[in-house]
Design an enzyme around this catalytic site. Structure first.
Site, PDB file in Angstrom:
ATOM      1  N   VAL A  11     -15.200  -2.122 -33.189  1.00 49.75           N
ATOM      2  CA  VAL A  11     -14.342  -3.187 -32.664  1.00 49.75           C
ATOM      3  C   VAL A  11     -14.880  -4.572 -33.026  1.00 49.75           C
ATOM      4  O   VAL A  11     -14.143  -5.441 -33.499  1.00 49.75           O
ATOM      5  CB  VAL A  11     -14.175  -3.028 -31.130  1.00 49.75           C
ATOM      6  CG1 VAL A  11     -13.543  -4.259 -30.507  1.00 49.75           C
ATOM      7  CG2 VAL A  11     -13.328  -1.798 -30.835  1.00 49.75           C
ATOM      8  N   LYS A 212      -4.859  -1.197 -20.828  1.00 50.41           N
ATOM      9  CA  LYS A 212      -5.538  -0.453 -21.892  1.00 50.41           C
ATOM     10  C   LYS A 212      -5.699   1.030 -21.499  1.00 50.41           C
ATOM     11  O   LYS A 212      -5.387   1.937 -22.266  1.00 50.41           O
ATOM     12  CB  LYS A 212      -6.901  -1.095 -22.179  1.00 50.41           C
ATOM     13  CG  LYS A 212      -7.794  -0.321 -23.104  1.00 50.41           C
ATOM     14  CD  LYS A 212      -7.265  -0.263 -24.524  1.00 50.41           C
ATOM     15  CE  LYS A 212      -8.106   0.690 -25.353  1.00 50.41           C
ATOM     16  NZ  LYS A 212      -7.598   0.846 -26.696  1.00 50.41           N
ATOM     17  N   CYS A 268     -12.437   7.177 -27.760  1.00 52.32           N
ATOM     18  CA  CYS A 268     -11.662   6.485 -26.715  1.00 52.32           C
ATOM     19  C   CYS A 268     -10.916   7.415 -25.765  1.00 52.32           C
ATOM     20  O   CYS A 268     -11.172   7.374 -24.556  1.00 52.32           O
ATOM     21  CB  CYS A 268     -10.683   5.505 -27.363  1.00 52.32           C
ATOM     22  SG  CYS A 268     -11.526   4.140 -28.171  1.00 52.32           S
TER      23      CYS A 268
HETATM   24  P1  NAD Z   1     -19.745   0.947 -31.131  1.00 58.41           P
HETATM   25  O1  NAD Z   1     -20.655   1.886 -30.451  1.00 58.41           O
HETATM   26  O2  NAD Z   1     -19.263   1.236 -32.504  1.00 58.41           O
HETATM   27  O3  NAD Z   1     -20.401  -0.522 -31.172  1.00 58.41           O
HETATM   28  C1  NAD Z   1     -21.045  -1.130 -30.100  1.00 58.41           C
HETATM   29  C2  NAD Z   1     -22.178  -1.992 -30.661  1.00 58.41           C
HETATM   30  O4  NAD Z   1     -22.718  -2.793 -29.613  1.00 58.41           O
HETATM   31  C3  NAD Z   1     -23.349  -1.214 -31.243  1.00 58.41           C
HETATM   32  O5  NAD Z   1     -23.547  -1.598 -32.596  1.00 58.41           O
HETATM   33  C4  NAD Z   1     -24.550  -1.615 -30.363  1.00 58.41           C
HETATM   34  O6  NAD Z   1     -25.754  -1.678 -31.100  1.00 58.41           O
HETATM   35  C5  NAD Z   1     -24.114  -2.973 -29.870  1.00 58.41           C
HETATM   36  N1  NAD Z   1     -24.763  -3.436 -28.631  1.00 58.41           N
HETATM   37  C6  NAD Z   1     -24.926  -2.776 -27.474  1.00 58.41           C
HETATM   38  N2  NAD Z   1     -25.560  -3.575 -26.568  1.00 58.41           N
HETATM   39  C7  NAD Z   1     -25.775  -4.757 -27.176  1.00 58.41           C
HETATM   40  C8  NAD Z   1     -26.379  -5.987 -26.776  1.00 58.41           C
HETATM   41  N3  NAD Z   1     -26.878  -6.163 -25.542  1.00 58.41           N
HETATM   42  N4  NAD Z   1     -26.455  -7.002 -27.662  1.00 58.41           N
HETATM   43  C9  NAD Z   1     -25.958  -6.855 -28.915  1.00 58.41           C
HETATM   44  N5  NAD Z   1     -25.372  -5.711 -29.350  1.00 58.41           N
HETATM   45  C10 NAD Z   1     -25.278  -4.682 -28.487  1.00 58.41           C
HETATM   46  O7  NAD Z   1     -18.500   0.789 -30.133  1.00 58.41           O
HETATM   47  P2  NAD Z   1     -16.956   0.531 -30.520  1.00 58.41           P
HETATM   48  O8  NAD Z   1     -16.342   1.805 -30.983  1.00 58.41           O
HETATM   49  O9  NAD Z   1     -16.844  -0.683 -31.319  1.00 58.41           O
HETATM   50  O10 NAD Z   1     -16.353   0.257 -29.053  1.00 58.41           O
HETATM   51  C11 NAD Z   1     -16.682  -0.914 -28.329  1.00 58.41           C
HETATM   52  C12 NAD Z   1     -15.726  -1.003 -27.138  1.00 58.41           C
HETATM   53  O11 NAD Z   1     -14.373  -1.148 -27.614  1.00 58.41           O
HETATM   54  C13 NAD Z   1     -15.715   0.224 -26.236  1.00 58.41           C
HETATM   55  O12 NAD Z   1     -15.499  -0.184 -24.927  1.00 58.41           O
HETATM   56  C14 NAD Z   1     -14.513   1.009 -26.736  1.00 58.41           C
HETATM   57  O13 NAD Z   1     -13.963   1.845 -25.744  1.00 58.41           O
HETATM   58  C15 NAD Z   1     -13.555  -0.101 -27.088  1.00 58.41           C
HETATM   59  N6  NAD Z   1     -12.564   0.250 -28.111  1.00 58.41           N
HETATM   60  C16 NAD Z   1     -12.934   1.014 -29.171  1.00 58.41           C
HETATM   61  C17 NAD Z   1     -11.979   1.321 -30.138  1.00 58.41           C
HETATM   62  C18 NAD Z   1     -12.334   2.188 -31.307  1.00 58.41           C
HETATM   63  O14 NAD Z   1     -11.431   2.682 -31.959  1.00 58.41           O
HETATM   64  N7  NAD Z   1     -13.610   2.370 -31.615  1.00 58.41           N
HETATM   65  C19 NAD Z   1     -10.658   0.842 -30.020  1.00 58.41           C
HETATM   66  C20 NAD Z   1     -10.344   0.039 -28.931  1.00 58.41           C
HETATM   67  C21 NAD Z   1     -11.303  -0.245 -27.980  1.00 58.41           C
END
Ligand code: NAD
Length: 439
Positions: A11, A212, A268
């Site tokens: 994201v 959401k 998700c």
């Molecule tokens: P992800 O695991 O791919 O990425 C999260 C990132 O955050 C990681 O790279 C991690 O190292 C970093 N992180 C964690 N704590 C941190 C901190 N304190 N400082 C800096 N970086 C930090 O997750 P994602 O798939 O991108 O999902 C993120 C959010 O978005 C979730 O809540 C998910 O439900 C939501 N979401 C995801 C999608 C999808 O398709 N992946 C779609 C819509 C919403």
């Protein structure tokens, strides 16, 4: 506008790159040093079509940079997006520890007005928790008077189509009661809806947060509904693909999310359905339909695995070729993938698995280790196997060379977990064919 993304995963990177593309100055922050190092070299740690090109171009044109230092991102931005993970906690609720840790870090470093945007999928009430956490940080630094806003802006992108989804959203949801903040975020998102005229919906924070979960739970329910009917089709001798056409042509129903398969997975749907159920429970309310959708999904994954297991008399002497490890095509994401669930079931019965996936092998290997064999291409997986199970509908699996598969397999059996093929045609090639709900 000057913006930072805190969390540079699926994201954060897509949002950062797309906002940069529209001319904003973006800093992508991540605490994972290896990830930041890769990004700085122009490499992208995840697979998402079109993302690398977008990142590299915007980096080269000076609108996108990467850092491990959260304070660097926050101090140099007006808007701070929180895009960290919200995995499932032991009780099914969303684990907010990553989000609240970021809130604490923001409170520890911000020194002028900021807009904090929750883009992570978070339960109702999280914006208040984020606000309280930041406020506590500011208070402890003697900065109680410093103003900031916390906004909910859930993300609806779909992995595999994320750039298009972000560039042309069907809607943007902004939850805030502050008119000035709403205007600013409308300005930020206007370029993305200019030609489509799709809406930017301004609403209260709690409704935005819930929208959401409601969307994901509804889509998951649609999938579980058709999957449940597919099992009935198998029993009745009906064909779920005809039933889908019969239903989906009704515009009140529509054909999307009505493809029977081995169950929903991904990063998700499973956790969001569980988190919504948990939220509801904590308010003394039962979401009967969501609970049923979840139960039906568990059964669906077992159902497909069982179809394979039941076919073979001697599982210990059986090798299954698996095509597809990711939870859907066009991503490298294997989180909660039905393929992994099915493979675990086959391994538990003593079966051997030879698997191929165009993008998901590395991530699958992190979870499955060396318990299965990974092959360089799809046909190599099939060589010498007792049957082929197709679990993810990558395009490259849709029109394979059936004669070659038949030559390579020890026994010509196909378990088509995505109903990619016409059963009669496949049987015409001399295969035993099992689909899902094909009678
Ligand atoms: P992800 O695991 O791919 O990425 C999260 C990132 O955050 C990681 O790279 C991690 O190292 C970093 N992180 C964690 N704590 C941190 C901190 N304190 N400082 C800096 N970086 C930090 O997750 P994602 O798939 O991108 O999902 C993120 C959010 O978005 C979730 O809540 C998910 O439900 C939501 N979401 C995801 C999608 C999808 O398709 N992946 C779609 C819509 C919403």
């Amino acid at each position: 506008m000057k913006i930072c993304m805190i969390g540079s995963g699926y994201v954060g990177l897509v949002t950062g790159a797309c906002l940069a593309e529209m001319g904003n100055d973006i800093i992508c922050v991540d605490e994972d040093a290896a990830k930041i190092a890769l990004l700085e070299q122009g490499e992208v740690p995840i697979y998402e079509p079109g993302l690398r090109e977008l990142i590299v171009r915007n980096r080269d044109e000076g609108r996108l940079r990467f850092t491990r230092e959260l304070a660097d991102g926050v101090k140099n931005s007006l808007i701070c997006f929180i895009c960290v993970g919200t995995p499932q906690d032991k009780d099914g609720s969303a684990d907010l520890s990553y989000v609240l840790r970021v809130a604490g870090q923001i409170g520890a470093c911000m020194d002028d007005y900021k807009i904090i945007v929750d883009k992570s999928t978070v339960p109702v009430g999280t914006a208040e928790k984020v606000r309280d956490t930041i406020r506590a940080g500011l208070d402890s630094r003697g900065l109680s008077g410093l103003e900031f806003d916390v906004v909910s802006n859930p993300e609806f992108l779909k992995e595999g189509n994320a750039i298009q989804d972000f560039m042309r959203p069907e809607r943007v949801i902004v939850g805030t009661d502050n008119v000035r903040t709403a205007t600013l975020l409308k300005e930020l998102y206007n370029p993305f809806v200019r030609t489509s005229n799709n809406p930017i919906l301004i609403m209260d924070v709690r409704s935005a947060e819930l929208s959401k979960y409601a969307s994901n739970a509804f889509l998951a329910t649609k999938v579980s509904f058709i999957n449940e009917l597919a099992i009935l089709c198998d029993k009745l001798g009906a064909d779920i693909s005809h039933v889908r056409e019969g239903m989906g042509t009704d515009e009140r129903i529509g054909p999307r999310f009505l493809l029977a398969g081995p169950g929903f997975g991904g990063s998700c749907f499973p956790k969001d359905v569980q988190a919504l159920i948990a939220t509801s429970k904590s308010y003394d309310h039962t979401l009967e339909i969501c609970e049923a959708a979840w139960k039906a999904n568990q059964r669906q994954m077992r159902y497909f695995a069982q179809k394979i297991i039941d076919f073979y008399k001697n599982p210990q002497k059986t090798t299954i070729a698996v095509w597809g490890l990711t939870f859907k095509p066009k991503t490298d994401d294997v989180r909660e993938s039905p393929a992994l669930y099915v493979i675990e079931n086959l391994l538990n019965k003593g079966m051997r698995v030879r698997a191929f996936d165009p993008k998901g092998m590395e991530n699958a290997q992190k979870l499955l280790g060396d318990r299965i064999t990974y092959t360089q291409d799809a046909y190599e997986a099939v060589a010498g196997a007792d049957g082929l199970a197709i679990i993810t509908e990558w395009n490259m699996f849709k029109s394979p060379d059936m004669a070659r598969i038949k030559d390579l397999l020890k026994t010509p059996v196909i378990f088509d977990g995505r109903n990619l093929f016409n059963p009669e045609e496949v049987r015409g090639h001399g295969f035993t064919y099992f689909g899902i709900g094909r009678g």
